[in-house]
Design an enzyme around this catalytic site. Sequence first.
Site, PDB file in Angstrom:
ATOM      1  NE  ARG A   1      -2.402   1.109   3.804  1.00  0.00           N
ATOM      2  CZ  ARG A   1      -2.935   0.879   4.497  1.00  0.00           C
ATOM      3  NH1 ARG A   1      -4.482   0.416   4.639  1.00  0.00           N
ATOM      4  NH2 ARG A   1      -2.539   0.178   6.049  1.00  0.00           N
TER       5      ARG A   1
ATOM      6  CE  LYS B   1      -2.021   4.889   6.984  1.00  0.00           C
ATOM      7  NZ  LYS B   1      -3.402   5.826   7.528  1.00  0.00           N
TER       8      LYS B   1
ATOM      9  CD  GLU C   1     -11.868   6.523   5.412  1.00  0.00           C
ATOM     10  OE1 GLU C   1     -10.984   5.054   5.961  1.00  0.00           O
ATOM     11  OE2 GLU C   1     -11.140   6.947   4.936  1.00  0.00           O
TER      12      GLU C   1
HETATM   13  N1  PMP Z   1      -9.133   4.591   7.120  1.00  0.00           N
HETATM   14  C1  PMP Z   1      -8.119   5.485   7.563  1.00  0.00           C
HETATM   15  C2  PMP Z   1      -8.652   7.063   6.987  1.00  0.00           C
HETATM   16  C3  PMP Z   1      -7.460   5.318   8.012  1.00  0.00           C
HETATM   17  O1  PMP Z   1      -6.405   5.948   8.653  1.00  0.00           O
HETATM   18  C4  PMP Z   1      -7.143   4.173   8.190  1.00  0.00           C
HETATM   19  C5  PMP Z   1      -6.184   3.602   9.296  1.00  0.00           C
HETATM   20  N2  PMP Z   1      -4.445   3.915   9.083  1.00  0.00           N
HETATM   21  C6  PMP Z   1      -7.920   3.197   8.089  1.00  0.00           C
HETATM   22  C7  PMP Z   1      -8.863   3.752   7.128  1.00  0.00           C
HETATM   23  C8  PMP Z   1      -7.463   1.562   8.536  1.00  0.00           C
HETATM   24  O2  PMP Z   1      -6.612   0.884   7.835  1.00  0.00           O
HETATM   25  P1  PMP Z   1      -5.212  -0.433   8.080  1.00  0.00           P
HETATM   26  O3  PMP Z   1      -6.703  -1.263   9.149  1.00  0.00           O
HETATM   27  O4  PMP Z   1      -4.740  -0.496   6.770  1.00  0.00           O
HETATM   28  O5  PMP Z   1      -4.969   0.080   9.659  1.00  0.00           O
END
Ligand code: PMP
Length: 297
Positions: free
Chosen positions: A59, A158, A191
Amino acid sequence: MKRATEHMNATIFIDGKFVPEDEAKVSVFDHGLLYGDGVFEGIRLYDGRIFRLKEHLDRLFASARAIMLDIPMTRAQLTDACRQACAKNNLRDGYIRLVVTRGIGNLGLNPFKCKNPTVIIIASTIELYPEEVYRTGIKLVTASTVRTNASAVSPSIKSLNYLNNILARIEAVNAGTVEALMLNSQGYVAECTGDNIFIVRAGHLQTPPVSAGALIGITRAVVMDLAAKTGLAVSEPDLTRYDIMTADECFLTGTAAEIVPVTELDGRPIGAGKPGPVTLQLTSEFRKLTRAEGTPI
Ligand code: PMP
């Protein structure tokens, strides 16, 4: 100087070497600081093993590619540096923050004037939600701040630009809670500010599609795999606030949070108003998995 990490005298990886925390500094001309121009990952270390490191690196490289940022290290070098960062800080359980900034440039926006991206790895302990949260659940409010439209900045990247999420998080804190639900510009659920969201309805698991503005969460994917293995159907339809309010169960997923039950949205109890059986079952399987696999340090 007060140390930033709880870990006393942490050793930080920056610009290709490990240095004591007090010496780990970035330039005021780094575009990561000036413009939030860069990408990052948050990764967990459980019992001496780094969980889903390959997926996090995939990622990271995808985010970097989307913003035309050349990461000056290979996957193998980053893997090694992450392992060393944990080992040098004597960690068995913790959190790794991997950051790649655009690097030093001038005061203009042009990213191509920044010749050397800065790679930073901070391995530290993690401040978790209190254990009680996993037994009692959290309350969500819907933020009026809409998730960034993919045609502006894709929520799949990200990036170091978290102001969209921070503005929504401010709304959560102002409302006396810890997380906020974010909708996209069409009004569908995207989300939360730092976590993906799931609901359980009639024994099925549902989570918003990536196209609705959900990060391609690593924990989201793990939970979807676990569900499939236990015969729980999973789908990714567009969801509305109504779908959350009328669900049997709701929970959030994230690297730091793991799986957090949600018991209320905007003052409406969800299901029985307490963590549901599917959520608790997935949590227990998730915890087993985190202790059973990973890249040894
Ligand atoms: N959405 C956002 C906006 C985030 O910052 C995160 C944390 N990284 C997640 C979802 C969850 O992703 P992950 O399970 O890869 O940590």
